[in-house]
Design a protein around this motif. Structure first.
Motif, PDB file in Angstrom:
ATOM      1  N   SER A 130      12.312  11.706   8.163  1.00 17.38           N
ATOM      2  CA  SER A 130      11.384  12.448   7.402  1.00 17.38           C
ATOM      3  C   SER A 130      11.430  13.537   6.425  1.00 17.38           C
ATOM      4  O   SER A 130      10.390  13.958   5.900  1.00 17.38           O
ATOM      5  CB  SER A 130      11.067  12.974   9.006  1.00 17.38           C
ATOM      6  OG  SER A 130      11.405  14.367   9.941  1.00 17.38           O
ATOM      7  N   SER A 144       0.797  -1.176  -0.144  1.00 16.91           N
ATOM      8  CA  SER A 144       0.892   0.039   0.075  1.00 16.91           C
ATOM      9  C   SER A 144       0.824   1.221  -0.164  1.00 16.91           C
ATOM     10  O   SER A 144       1.845   0.608   0.814  1.00 16.91           O
ATOM     11  CB  SER A 144      -0.832   0.405   1.000  1.00 16.91           C
ATOM     12  OG  SER A 144       0.004   0.035   2.379  1.00 16.91           O
ATOM     13  N   VAL A 145      -0.138   2.391   0.023  1.00 14.49           N
ATOM     14  CA  VAL A 145       0.796   3.190  -0.226  1.00 14.49           C
ATOM     15  C   VAL A 145       1.435   3.896   1.130  1.00 14.49           C
ATOM     16  O   VAL A 145       2.399   4.420   1.285  1.00 14.49           O
ATOM     17  CB  VAL A 145       0.002   4.519  -0.471  1.00 14.49           C
ATOM     18  CG1 VAL A 145       1.305   5.803  -1.026  1.00 14.49           C
ATOM     19  CG2 VAL A 145      -0.158   4.677  -2.654  1.00 14.49           C
ATOM     20  N   GLU A 146       0.579   3.467   2.341  1.00 11.43           N
ATOM     21  CA  GLU A 146       1.411   3.873   3.292  1.00 11.43           C
ATOM     22  C   GLU A 146       1.740   2.854   3.812  1.00 11.43           C
ATOM     23  O   GLU A 146       3.126   3.402   4.647  1.00 11.43           O
ATOM     24  CB  GLU A 146      -0.224   3.657   4.017  1.00 11.43           C
ATOM     25  CG  GLU A 146      -1.625   4.602   4.218  1.00 11.43           C
ATOM     26  CD  GLU A 146      -1.893   4.414   2.728  1.00 11.43           C
ATOM     27  OE1 GLU A 146      -3.494   5.132   3.128  1.00 11.43           O
ATOM     28  OE2 GLU A 146      -2.256   3.149   3.102  1.00 11.43           O
ATOM     29  N   GLU A 147       1.833   1.547   3.573  1.00 16.50           N
ATOM     30  CA  GLU A 147       3.256   0.905   3.246  1.00 16.50           C
ATOM     31  C   GLU A 147       4.444   1.438   2.920  1.00 16.50           C
ATOM     32  O   GLU A 147       5.799   1.428   3.941  1.00 16.50           O
ATOM     33  CB  GLU A 147       3.115  -0.715   3.090  1.00 16.50           C
ATOM     34  CG  GLU A 147       4.124  -1.305   3.484  1.00 16.50           C
ATOM     35  CD  GLU A 147       3.859  -2.847   3.397  1.00 16.50           C
ATOM     36  OE1 GLU A 147       4.756  -3.697   3.431  1.00 16.50           O
ATOM     37  OE2 GLU A 147       3.048  -3.228   2.529  1.00 16.50           O
ATOM     38  N   LEU A 171       5.473   4.583   1.982  1.00 16.70           N
ATOM     39  CA  LEU A 171       5.829   5.685   2.567  1.00 16.70           C
ATOM     40  C   LEU A 171       6.822   5.376   4.121  1.00 16.70           C
ATOM     41  O   LEU A 171       7.551   5.806   4.430  1.00 16.70           O
ATOM     42  CB  LEU A 171       4.085   6.862   3.249  1.00 16.70           C
ATOM     43  CG  LEU A 171       4.510   7.479   1.940  1.00 16.70           C
ATOM     44  CD1 LEU A 171       2.854   8.047   1.985  1.00 16.70           C
ATOM     45  CD2 LEU A 171       5.402   8.669   1.021  1.00 16.70           C
ATOM     46  N   ALA A 172       6.144   4.324   4.747  1.00 15.04           N
ATOM     47  CA  ALA A 172       6.760   3.967   6.361  1.00 15.04           C
ATOM     48  C   ALA A 172       8.404   3.426   6.343  1.00 15.04           C
ATOM     49  O   ALA A 172       8.696   3.724   6.685  1.00 15.04           O
ATOM     50  CB  ALA A 172       5.618   2.977   7.088  1.00 15.04           C
TER      51      ALA A 172
END
Length: 51
Positions: A34, A20-23, A25-26
């Motif tokens: 950051s 996923s996009v969230e994964e 980015l993490a």
């Protein structure tokens, strides 16, 4: 890389697969911090990156 391509293929081309996009980015923020820069290419199959 978030893609419908197989994880083994994504690894072979030197990228890291994410589900996923969230994964993704993490993963980037964990590795780079950051200040990581992000590229979103919704039509990635027609994008050519030049260094």
């Amino acid at each position: 890389m978030v893609s419908s391509l197989s994880a083994s293929f994504v690894n072979r081309i030197g990228l890291r697969p994410a589900r996923s996009v969230e994964e993704a980015l993490a993963m980037a923020f964990q590795k780079i911090g950051s200040e990581a820069k992000v590229l979103v290419a919704p039509q990635g199959r027609v994008v050519r990156l030049f260094a």
